[in-house]
Design an enzyme around this catalytic site. Structure first.
Site, PDB file in Angstrom:
ATOM      1  N   ASP A 182      41.539  34.518 -39.038  1.00  0.00           N
ATOM      2  CA  ASP A 182      42.655  35.289 -38.483  1.00  0.00           C
ATOM      3  C   ASP A 182      43.415  34.466 -37.464  1.00  0.00           C
ATOM      4  O   ASP A 182      44.637  34.522 -37.385  1.00  0.00           O
ATOM      5  CB  ASP A 182      42.118  36.549 -37.790  1.00  0.00           C
ATOM      6  CG  ASP A 182      41.707  37.579 -38.813  1.00  0.00           C
ATOM      7  OD1 ASP A 182      41.762  37.254 -40.012  1.00  0.00           O
ATOM      8  OD2 ASP A 182      41.345  38.694 -38.401  1.00  0.00           O
ATOM      9  N   ASP A 222      47.286  33.782 -37.517  1.00  0.00           N
ATOM     10  CA  ASP A 222      48.177  34.173 -36.419  1.00  0.00           C
ATOM     11  C   ASP A 222      49.006  32.993 -35.935  1.00  0.00           C
ATOM     12  O   ASP A 222      50.177  33.139 -35.588  1.00  0.00           O
ATOM     13  CB  ASP A 222      47.359  34.740 -35.242  1.00  0.00           C
ATOM     14  CG  ASP A 222      46.697  36.051 -35.617  1.00  0.00           C
ATOM     15  OD1 ASP A 222      47.139  36.664 -36.608  1.00  0.00           O
ATOM     16  OD2 ASP A 222      45.741  36.448 -34.940  1.00  0.00           O
ATOM     17  N   SER A 264      51.404  47.008 -37.606  1.00  0.00           N
ATOM     18  CA  SER A 264      50.409  46.007 -37.271  1.00  0.00           C
ATOM     19  C   SER A 264      50.449  45.792 -35.747  1.00  0.00           C
ATOM     20  O   SER A 264      51.087  46.574 -35.041  1.00  0.00           O
ATOM     21  CB  SER A 264      50.748  44.727 -38.014  1.00  0.00           C
ATOM     22  OG  SER A 264      49.737  43.797 -37.802  1.00  0.00           O
ATOM     23  N   LYS A 281      38.764  45.664 -31.002  1.00  0.00           N
ATOM     24  CA  LYS A 281      39.571  45.365 -32.200  1.00  0.00           C
ATOM     25  C   LYS A 281      38.581  45.139 -33.343  1.00  0.00           C
ATOM     26  O   LYS A 281      37.979  44.079 -33.467  1.00  0.00           O
ATOM     27  CB  LYS A 281      40.479  44.160 -31.988  1.00  0.00           C
ATOM     28  CG  LYS A 281      41.374  43.965 -33.196  1.00  0.00           C
ATOM     29  CD  LYS A 281      42.513  43.042 -32.927  1.00  0.00           C
ATOM     30  CE  LYS A 281      43.493  42.998 -34.089  1.00  0.00           C
ATOM     31  NZ  LYS A 281      42.930  42.934 -35.421  1.00  0.00           N
ATOM     32  N   LYS A 296      46.340  49.470 -25.229  1.00  0.00           N
ATOM     33  CA  LYS A 296      47.425  50.402 -25.579  1.00  0.00           C
ATOM     34  C   LYS A 296      47.911  51.127 -24.336  1.00  0.00           C
ATOM     35  O   LYS A 296      47.096  51.557 -23.503  1.00  0.00           O
ATOM     36  CB  LYS A 296      46.920  51.441 -26.589  1.00  0.00           C
ATOM     37  CG  LYS A 296      46.477  50.820 -27.896  1.00  0.00           C
ATOM     38  CD  LYS A 296      45.791  51.815 -28.810  1.00  0.00           C
ATOM     39  CE  LYS A 296      45.312  51.115 -30.066  1.00  0.00           C
ATOM     40  NZ  LYS A 296      44.485  51.952 -30.914  1.00  0.00           N
ATOM     41  N   LYS A 351      43.098  38.697 -28.552  1.00  0.00           N
ATOM     42  CA  LYS A 351      42.086  38.124 -29.421  1.00  0.00           C
ATOM     43  C   LYS A 351      41.134  37.205 -28.657  1.00  0.00           C
ATOM     44  O   LYS A 351      41.565  36.492 -27.744  1.00  0.00           O
ATOM     45  CB  LYS A 351      42.772  37.302 -30.517  1.00  0.00           C
ATOM     46  CG  LYS A 351      43.631  38.134 -31.454  1.00  0.00           C
ATOM     47  CD  LYS A 351      42.837  38.477 -32.676  1.00  0.00           C
ATOM     48  CE  LYS A 351      43.709  38.841 -33.832  1.00  0.00           C
ATOM     49  NZ  LYS A 351      43.515  38.088 -35.020  1.00  0.00           N
ATOM     50  N   CYS A 394      21.955  20.302 -60.676  1.00  0.00           N
ATOM     51  CA  CYS A 394      21.281  19.259 -61.455  1.00  0.00           C
ATOM     52  C   CYS A 394      20.042  19.922 -62.050  1.00  0.00           C
ATOM     53  O   CYS A 394      19.248  20.520 -61.321  1.00  0.00           O
ATOM     54  CB  CYS A 394      20.885  18.106 -60.533  1.00  0.00           C
ATOM     55  SG  CYS A 394      19.622  17.042 -61.248  1.00  0.00           S
TER      56      CYS A 394
HETATM   57  S1  IVH Z   1      45.981  50.201 -33.367  1.00  0.00           S
HETATM   58  C1  IVH Z   1      50.256  50.902 -33.991  1.00  0.00           C
HETATM   59  N1  IVH Z   1      43.496  49.846 -32.673  1.00  0.00           N
HETATM   60  O1  IVH Z   1      44.143  45.645 -36.332  1.00  0.00           O
HETATM   61  C2  IVH Z   1      48.898  50.441 -33.686  1.00  0.00           C
HETATM   62  N2  IVH Z   1      44.312  48.705 -34.566  1.00  0.00           N
HETATM   63  O2  IVH Z   1      45.936  43.405 -36.430  1.00  0.00           O
HETATM   64  C3  IVH Z   1      48.222  49.928 -34.835  1.00  0.00           C
HETATM   65  N3  IVH Z   1      42.632  47.326 -35.677  1.00  0.00           N
HETATM   66  O3  IVH Z   1      46.387  47.117 -38.550  1.00  0.00           O
HETATM   67  C4  IVH Z   1      46.821  49.687 -34.792  1.00  0.00           C
HETATM   68  N4  IVH Z   1      40.962  47.783 -34.341  1.00  0.00           N
HETATM   69  O4  IVH Z   1      43.933  47.768 -38.771  1.00  0.00           O
HETATM   70  C5  IVH Z   1      44.458  49.540 -33.533  1.00  0.00           C
HETATM   71  N5  IVH Z   1      41.282  49.648 -31.961  1.00  0.00           N
HETATM   72  C6  IVH Z   1      42.249  49.332 -32.819  1.00  0.00           C
HETATM   73  C7  IVH Z   1      42.029  48.459 -33.897  1.00  0.00           C
HETATM   74  C8  IVH Z   1      43.093  48.174 -34.748  1.00  0.00           C
HETATM   75  C9  IVH Z   1      41.331  47.121 -35.422  1.00  0.00           C
HETATM   76  C10 IVH Z   1      43.373  46.722 -36.791  1.00  0.00           C
HETATM   77  C11 IVH Z   1      44.324  47.662 -37.472  1.00  0.00           C
HETATM   78  C12 IVH Z   1      45.654  46.951 -37.411  1.00  0.00           C
HETATM   79  C13 IVH Z   1      45.252  45.534 -37.194  1.00  0.00           C
HETATM   80  C14 IVH Z   1      46.340  44.711 -36.564  1.00  0.00           C
END
Ligand code: IVH
Length: 585
Positions: free
Chosen positions: A32, A36, A81, A115, A291, A315, A426
Site C-alpha cells: 500500500d 500511495d 476513499s 485503519k 476523523k 499510515k 527438481c
Molecule cells: S473511513 C469517508 N475508517 O480504508 C471515509 N476507512 O484507504 C471512508 N478503512 O476505503 C472510510 N479502516 O475501506 C474508514 N477505520 C476506518 C477504516 C477505513 C479501514 C479503509 C476503507 C477505506 C480505505 C481507504
C-alpha cells in the site's frame, strides 16, 4: 513539458495496472505504501501541470475493475476513499487546514480508529433487516456480495434496538485473522490451490466467491467504521463517535480501539500507542484513521474528488530501503523446490545488513518480471524476513538491464525441472547432491533424530567427499573419514563418533518427521505416530486408513502413501529401524 506528459501517462498506466492486480485479481505485487507513493507522485504532477489533468485519471477514480461474476449493485451514497499521510507534521497541517476552512480557534475533537487492512463493504439495512451487501467497487457501484456476507457470523441479519432508521448504510471492513490466514494457506499448500500473499487478499478472495458456502468455511470478521446514507425521520446521529456507539447498541460489531481525542496531542499519543502495539494484534492494520468527530462540521467541509476533507489515514511507515539487484541464484530445497534468490547490493534495514531476498517461487518471479540491474524496494516482513516490495519501473534504464529467466534444468544436477502450479521442482530426489545434503541435515536436525555435533557444515563435507549417501551411512563412519575434513580435530571426531553411537533411541513421531516426507511437519508426524502406533503399521498403512485420521487431508495422505510404497524408501526405513530403537511416544 513533453517529459512530464510522458511521466504522467506512464504513471497512470502503472497505477491502473496495480489497480487491476489489487481489485480484480486480489493479487497485488506492491505494498500500500508503494501504491500511495505512486498516487502521490501523479497527484503532484497533475497539480503542477493542470493542462495535463484528465477526468479518468486514477487520482479521480477509486481503483476498481469490477469482476462482475457476482453481479453489481449501486451504493445509496458514494463510498469514498481516504487521503494518506505518513508523519506527524502532515497531521498538524491537516488540522491547520481544517481550522482555517472552518474558522475555528479552539481545539478540535477527533475520533481516532484503527485503519483495518481488509475489504471495504457497504451493508444496506431496510427496516432493520440486512438487504444487501456491496463491495466498494468504483465508489458508486460495487459487487453484490449479499449471500457471502450473510455467512459472516459477526454481521447481524437483523438489527435490534430503538430508533433504527428505515434505510441505513453501514460501512466497514471485512478482515481475516492471522491464524486463520495461516491455516488457509496451509490447507491451500496441501490441496495445491492458490496461496494468498496476505490476510487482506485472503479476505477479498474469500468474500468474492461465487459459492457462498466457501465464504462460510473461511473465518471472516467484520468491523464497522462509519455510516453512509440513513433516512433521517428516526435517529439523529450527533457525532461520529456517537454513530459507532449507537451501532454497537443495535448489535453491529465495532472494534474497541476507538479513541475520542480532545486535541491533536491525544491523536498523536493514540497513533504512537497503536504503532507500538500493532505487532501484538491478531489482524493487520496499516495505520490509524483520524476523523473530525462533529457530523455538522464534516458536512461543512465536504469532499474533494475521491476523499473526504474531514478524515485522514495516518499510515505506519514500514522500514523500506532501495537497493540494486546484482545477481540471482536458484536454490534447491530439501524436497527439490527451486526458489529464486536475488543477490542485492548490501543495505542496512532495521539494524541488519540485507544482502539477499528470496522470491516466493517461479510464478512470483515471472509475475514481477525482475531484471539484473533493477532498483528494488525491500522491507523486512514482521521485521524479520527480507521481502521484495516493488521494482522501480519508472526509472528503469532498459538498455542496462538483463531479464532474469527461470532455468529449465536443475542448477545442481542439471536434470529437467518439472513445474506444477507455479512451483518448479527438481525430481532427482536423493540423486541430486543438494537435496541429498538437505535431507540428511533435516534427518539429524533438532526436532528429528538429533545428534549433537553433527551440524550442516559437517554433513555437507561428508557428502562432498562421498563418505555418506544417506542417513544410514552416518553409522558406518570411522576416525579416518573425519581426518581430511576442515576444522575437525581428533577430539571433536571422538566426541561425534561417541554421540552417533549413543543416539539410537528415538520416538516414532521423530522418526516419521526425520524422513522428510513432503508437507509432514512435526505436528502431523505426531498425529500419524499416535494413530499408527508402530513402524510396521506406518510402513504398511493404506490410503483409506490415512484418510480417516483427523487433520490428515488427501494431499498429505497421498504423500505418506507414495513415500512408504517407494521401494528405496522401504529399504531405507527397514535398515534404519534395525539401527534405531523406536519408542511409541
Ligand atoms: S473511513 C469517508 N475508517 O480504508 C471515509 N476507512 O484507504 C471512508 N478503512 O476505503 C472510510 N479502516 O475501506 C474508514 N477505520 C476506518 C477504516 C477505513 C479501514 C479503509 C476503507 C477505506 C480505505 C481507504
Amino acid at each position: 513539458m513533453y517529459n512530464n506528459q510522458f511521466k504522467i501517462k506512464e504513471l497512470r498506466k502503472i497505477i491502473l495496472y496495480h489497480n487491476y492486480l489489487y481489485y480484480t485479481l486480489n493479487d497485488p505485487i506492491i505494498s500500500d505504501n508503494e501504491y500511495d507513493i505512486l498516487i502521490q507522485k501523479l497527484y503532484l504532477l497533475e497539480k503542477k501541470y493542470k493542462r495535463l489533468k484528465d477526468h479518468d485519471s486514477p487520482t479521480n477514480i477509486i481503483g476498481s475493475n469490477l469482476n462482475t461474476h457476482l453481479g453489481t449493485k449501486k451504493h445509496l451514497s458514494p463510498m469514498l476513499s481516504l487521503n494518506n499521510i505518513s508523519n506527524i507534521n502532515q497531521f498538524l497541517d491537516f488540522e491547520t487546514y481544517i481550522k482555517s476552512k472552518l474558522l475555528l480557534e479552539d481545539d478540535i475533537i477527533f475520533c481516532c480508529e484503527l485503519k483495518l487492512d481488509g475489504v471495504a463493504v457497504n451493508l444496506i439495512y431496510k427496516d432493520g433487516m440486512l438487504l444487501e451487501a456491496i463491495t466498494r467497487g468504483d465508489g458508486f457501484i460495487g459487487e453484490n456480495v449479499t449471500d457471502n456476507i450473510k455467512n459472516i457470523k459477526s454481521i447481524p441479519i437483523v438489527l435490534n434496538g430503538i430508533d433504527i432508521p428505515d434505510v441505513l448504510e453501514v460501512r466497514g471492513e471485512v478482515i481475516m485473522l492471522h491464524q486463520d490466514f495461516v491455516q488457509l494457506n496451509q490447507y491451500a499448500k496441501i490441496t495445491g490451490t492458490k496461496l494468498f500473499s496476505n490476510p487482506r487478499n485472503a479476505a477479498a478472495g474469500s468474500l468474492r466467491q461465487k459459492n457462498a458456502e466457501i465464504t462460510k468455511q473461511r473465518k471472516l470478521i467484520f468491523f464497522c467504521h462509519g455510516v453512509g446514507f440513513f433516512s433521517k425521520s428516526s435517529w439523529k446521529f450527533s457525532s461520529h463517535f456517537n454513530v459507532l456507539e449507537i451501532f454497537k447498541s443495535w448489535g453491529l460489531p465495532v472494534h474497541h480501539s476507538i479513541c475520542l481525542c480532545k486535541n491533536h496531542d491525544e491523536v498523536i499519543s493514540f497513533f504512537r500507542m497503536m504503532e507500538s502495539t500493532r505487532s501484538s494484534l491478531n489482524f493487520d492494520i496499516d495505520g490509524i484513521v483520524v476523523k473530525l468527530d462533529s457530523l455538522i462540521l464534516q458536512k461543512k467541509l465536504g469532499n474533494i474528488s475521491r476523499a473526504p476533507r474531514w478524515a485522514i489515514a495516518c499510515k505506519f511507515v514500514s522500514k523500506l530501503s532501495q537497493t540494486k539487484v546484482l545477481d540471482i541464484h536458484f536454490q534447491v530445497g530439501r524436497t527439490g523446490v527451486i526458489t529464486p534468490i536475488l543477490q542485492l547490493s548490501p543495505i542496512k534495514l532495521g539494524g541488519v545488513i540485507v544482502k539477499r531476498v528470496s522470491l516466493y517461487n517461479k510464478y512470483e518471479m515471472e509475475k514481477v518480471g525482475i531484471c539484473i540491474g533493477d532498483i528494488v524496494t525491500i522491507t523486512r516482513s514482521g521485521d524479520v524476513i527480507p521481502k521484495l516490495v516493488s521494482i522501480d519501473l519508472l526509472n528503469r534504464e532498459k538498455n542496462k538491464l538483463k531479464l532474469i529467466i527461470f532455468p529449465t534444468h536443475c542448477p545442481i544436477c542439471n536434470s529437467f525441472i518439472q513445474q506444477n502450479n507455479g512451483i518448479a521442482r527438481c525430481m532427482e530426489d536423493w540423486n541430486c547432491i543438494e537435496q541429498r545434503k538437505k535431507k540428511i541435515i533435516h534427518f539429524f536436525s533438532k526436532k528429528a533424530l538429533y545428534i549433537n555435533g553433527l551440524g550442516s557444515s559437517l554433513i555437507n563435507q561428508l557428502v562432498d567427499n562421498n563418505y555418506i549417501f544417506s542417513p544410514i551411512d552416518i553409522f558406518n563412519l570411522h576416525n579416518f573419514h573425519f581426518s581430511s575434513l576442515h576444522k575437525v580435530g581428533e577430539k571433536l571426531t571422538k566426541k561425534i563418533l561417541d554421540n552417533i553411537f549413543s543416539s539410537k533411541n528415538t520416538t516414532l513421531s521423530r522418526f516419521i518427521y526425520a524422513l522428510g516426507i513432503c508437507d509432514i511437519g512435526i505436528n502431523t508426524a505426531k498425529i500419524l505416530a499416535k494413530e499408527l502406533k508402530n513402524i510396521d503399521n506406518f510402513v504398511n498403512v493404506r490410503i483409506s486408513e490415512l484418510l480417516v485420521i483427523d487433520h490428515i487431508g488427501k494431499e498429505v495422505a497421498n504423500n505418506v502413501f507414495n513415500f512408504v510404497q517407494n521401494l528405496d524408501n522401504r529399504i531405507m526405513i527397514n535398515r534404519l529401524s534395525n539401527i534405531y530403537i523406536i519408542n511409541d511416544i
